[in-house]
Design an enzyme around this catalytic site. Structure first.
Site, PDB file in Angstrom:
ATOM      1  N   HIS A 111       8.244 -16.309  40.960  1.00 32.80           N
ATOM      2  CA  HIS A 111       8.463 -15.007  40.332  1.00 32.80           C
ATOM      3  C   HIS A 111       9.948 -14.798  40.028  1.00 32.80           C
ATOM      4  O   HIS A 111      10.818 -15.202  40.802  1.00 32.80           O
ATOM      5  CB  HIS A 111       7.989 -13.883  41.247  1.00 32.80           C
ATOM      6  CG  HIS A 111       6.505 -13.691  41.259  1.00 32.80           C
ATOM      7  ND1 HIS A 111       5.798 -13.264  40.154  1.00 32.80           N
ATOM      8  CD2 HIS A 111       5.594 -13.865  42.258  1.00 32.80           C
ATOM      9  CE1 HIS A 111       4.521 -13.180  40.459  1.00 32.80           C
ATOM     10  NE2 HIS A 111       4.359 -13.540  41.729  1.00 32.80           N
ATOM     11  N   CYS A 143      10.009 -15.406  35.263  1.00 33.78           N
ATOM     12  CA  CYS A 143      10.179 -14.260  34.366  1.00 33.78           C
ATOM     13  C   CYS A 143      11.639 -13.800  34.357  1.00 33.78           C
ATOM     14  O   CYS A 143      12.361 -13.957  35.341  1.00 33.78           O
ATOM     15  CB  CYS A 143       9.278 -13.110  34.813  1.00 33.78           C
ATOM     16  SG  CYS A 143       7.519 -13.474  34.739  1.00 33.78           S
TER      17      CYS A 143
END
Length: 238
Positions: A84, A135
């Site tokens: 992430h 991301c």
């Protein structure tokens, strides 16, 4: 010249450390880290792999610091991350959009300013390649030289090494997961073609970009000390 690599992959994090936020598990990040490690091993790098609870903030910082002490003139450090990525409010006002980018490690986020400060310890005349399948990763290593870093005291960090970043997406975008690999890493592996790719780091990024959807556009940055020979090399060359 020698090559050293560190490969970080997090399918899951310590959920208690991030409460009240809910951090969903991912599927492809272990495979991403292992795939990048396999590339490095085949090319002769000394490799290290950190997965899930091995990839705490302290362990990642420690591994980067230890590698920086090993590097000598002309050596290369390949740092890959899959997991992430997030954004937090910029505290030292060095971001045009007011947001710092982060890696979401097992127990704590690593902010781009701190990552840049760690990488500033790499010696002059060394080379750095950062691959980030996460991301908001477009500028996960700061492209400002120098950058002010606020920890216990303020200091100015500069990158003495020559660096290249290839990120999975732009700062405002998401880097999508997959069943086997993250989407970015899946396309990277296809372009790499078991080492048969011919071209520069920028050409490598362009070829990967052509295989990805419009909503996920990789970013290429050359930063730190200028080294035209390095950026024109075939990716990951020791």
């Amino acid at each position: 010249m020698k090559g050293y690599s560190l490969h970080i992959g997090l399918n899951t994090v310590d959920k208690n450390a991030y409460k009240p936020y809910s951090i969903p598990d991912l599927l492809g990040c272990h495979n991403d880290a292992k795939s990048m490690k396999a590339i490095a091993e085949k090319l002769g790098y000394q490799t290290q792999l950190l997965l899930d609870d091995q990839a705490t903030s302290a362990q990642v910082v420690n591994s980067i610091v230890k590698t920086s002490l090993l590097l000598q003139n002309g050596d290369i450090f390949l740092l890959t991350y899959s997991g992430h990525g997030s954004q937090v409010l910029d505290q030292n006002k060095d971001e045009d959009d007011g947001l710092d980018e982060t890696w979401v490690l097992y127990d704590k986020q690593l902010i781009d300013d701190m990552l840049f400060a760690l990488l500033s310890n790499l010696p002059a005349n060394s080379r750095l390649v950062v691959i980030s399948d996460s991301c908001h990763s477009g500028t996960i290593v700061r492209n400002i030289n120098p950058v002010k870093v606020t920890e216990k005291q303020e200091k100015l960090a500069t990158l003495k090494a020559s660096g290249v970043l290839i990120s999975g997406c732009q700062d405002h975008q998401y880097s999508y997961d997959g069943a086997v690999n993250g989407l970015f890493t899946e396309k990277l592996l296809k372009v790499w073609n078991d080492g048969n790719f011919k071209g520069t780091y920028k050409q490598f990024t362009t070829a990967i970009t052509k295989l990805l959807p419009r909503q996920q556009r990789p970013n290429y940055l050359s930063f730190g000390a200028k080294n035209l020979k390095f950026v024109r090399q075939k990716p990951f060359t020791i």
